[in-house]
Design a protein around this motif. Sequence first.
Motif, short mmCIF file in Angstrom:
data_model
loop_
_atom_site.label_atom_id
_atom_site.label_comp_id
_atom_site.label_asym_id
_atom_site.label_seq_id
_atom_site.Cartn_x
_atom_site.Cartn_y
_atom_site.Cartn_z
N PRO A 35 -7.63 28.47 -21.87
CA PRO A 35 -6.37 27.83 -22.25
C PRO A 35 -6.14 26.48 -21.59
O PRO A 35 -5.46 25.63 -22.16
N VAL A 36 -6.70 26.27 -20.38
CA VAL A 36 -6.60 24.94 -19.78
C VAL A 36 -7.29 23.92 -20.67
O VAL A 36 -6.78 22.81 -20.90
N GLY A 37 -8.46 24.30 -21.20
CA GLY A 37 -9.13 23.43 -22.16
C GLY A 37 -8.28 23.20 -23.39
O GLY A 37 -8.25 22.09 -23.94
N GLY A 88 1.23 29.07 -21.42
CA GLY A 88 1.67 30.43 -21.13
C GLY A 88 0.52 31.34 -20.79
O GLY A 88 0.64 32.20 -19.91
N ALA A 89 -0.60 31.15 -21.46
CA ALA A 89 -1.78 31.98 -21.20
C ALA A 89 -2.29 31.77 -19.78
O ALA A 89 -2.66 32.73 -19.09
N ALA A 102 1.70 40.52 -27.26
CA ALA A 102 1.24 39.58 -28.29
C ALA A 102 1.89 39.88 -29.64
O ALA A 102 2.31 38.97 -30.36
N ALA A 103 1.99 41.17 -30.00
CA ALA A 103 2.58 41.54 -31.28
C ALA A 103 4.06 41.19 -31.34
O ALA A 103 4.56 40.65 -32.33
N LEU A 124 4.66 33.56 -24.51
CA LEU A 124 4.38 35.00 -24.39
C LEU A 124 3.20 35.40 -25.27
O LEU A 124 2.40 36.26 -24.91
N GLY A 125 3.10 34.77 -26.45
CA GLY A 125 1.96 35.04 -27.31
C GLY A 125 0.66 34.63 -26.64
O GLY A 125 -0.36 35.31 -26.78
N GLY A 126 0.67 33.52 -25.90
CA GLY A 126 -0.52 33.10 -25.17
C GLY A 126 -0.89 34.09 -24.09
O GLY A 126 -2.07 34.44 -23.91
N VAL A 127 0.13 34.59 -23.37
CA VAL A 127 -0.12 35.61 -22.35
C VAL A 127 -0.72 36.86 -22.99
O VAL A 127 -1.71 37.42 -22.51
N GLY A 128 -0.13 37.29 -24.12
CA GLY A 128 -0.58 38.52 -24.76
C GLY A 128 -1.97 38.41 -25.36
O GLY A 128 -2.84 39.24 -25.09
#
Length: 461
Positions: free
Chosen positions: A157-159, A307-308, A335-336, A357-361
């Motif tokens: 995700p940093v990329g 977020g991820a 994610a859902a 939150l979607g990125g975390v999930g």
Amino acid sequence: MHEESRGGSGGKVTWPPVTLLVLAICGVAIVADGYDVVIYGAVIPSLLHDHGWGLTPAGAGLIGSFALIGMLIGATTVGTLTDILGRRKMLICCLTWFSVMTGLCAIATSPEVFGIFRFLAGLGLGGVLPTASALSGEYSHPKARNLVFAIIFSGFPVGGILAAFTGMFVIPRFGWQAMFLLGLLPLALIVPVALKFLPESIAFLRAKGRHAEAERTARRWNITLEDTQEEAPTTTRPSAETGPNSMSPVKALLSRDSIVATLCFLVMSCLCLFMIYGYNTWLPEIMRQAGYSSGSALGFLLMFNLGAVVGQLLISLAADRLGSKPIIVTTYLLAAVAVILLSLRLPTAVLYAAVALGGVGAMGTQTFVLAYVSKYYPVRMGATAMGWALGFGRLGSMLAPPLLGLIIGAGLAFQWNFYALAVPGVIGAALIGLVPRAPGQEAPVGHARADGPVRSLPEPT
């Protein structure tokens, strides 16, 4: 092989220099991987409005799949070759290959040529994650494995964040081609450092009978070699004569003891990557159709990856205490839920939070699934296991861009794209419960030394 500084009698985990060096090089390699993958999502709006190419959303989705087909082939092939030829060599080769092919995308004169270069770049991209994961896992302490994987996979995700930021600045000024020219930087910056400093896996060297090289590497990094075998002790693994240790890595993955877990891991990776690539490929265009400007739409892509990074690092601290299964269920469901929130007409600030939150999930789930894979199987088949998980997962990443492209091209409401991304999260949360205990896990794993070999250990479920 073990490192005296890795833990004492109290089981404290420390970070010796060789671990930090491997994590740094592998982490930066995955940053480059993440940038290379996400730039396509960042340039899709520009490609769709490039009248010289005449791309449709369905056509753009198909081109997006070309790189993913290459990544499927690269992950399964390179992952298996890594357990044969070595982690260091394959990682450097993959970095060099995908960097050159990405740079060539900038001079593509048609969608067809562009698609060919994306496919070729995918061959190298697919090999980076399993190779970097295997090498990082082998130089990390088992008690910190989830944290280690969260750190290096934060590079992806940093990329993506770099791609989103770069796209905001570069595309309006220099065009989409400049984004791919920047893809040559790994060849100039990472490969020379890896050639000079990246160590080979000592477990791999010993398994291949290259004991002199293993001893040189151990002396260079102040690692103490144990007299035990590279594999886990027989108290925690089946007999070498009759169990998976006597098989090739591929046969061991599909053996009676491992087949159920292997199939679960393959499908879970497929579901994760469907969500990740659905987001990274189409989120800017979906949000643009929802009424946001191009800059704001790229901002959603930025927030997804930001977020991820933050979320999975925080969750990894709990994962090393609670085990992978409850964490993976939580991140799948997160994610859902996040995707369902995006389908609603909510204030912009709430939508940004939902994207985070979607990125975390989505990305967090993939991180912890791979950490679980690295603990489930012996170290000698670690790269093969992760290569197969990521390779099969590419089926999900290949399906997401054209499927969402068809939904967009059909003129359906933008919410349908988010519904398609929510279903895999629910299925994955249910599937993790089917993963059985690792073979031999019934033996007390507490007998393993805290400063023991750098290898995969069974994880409590």
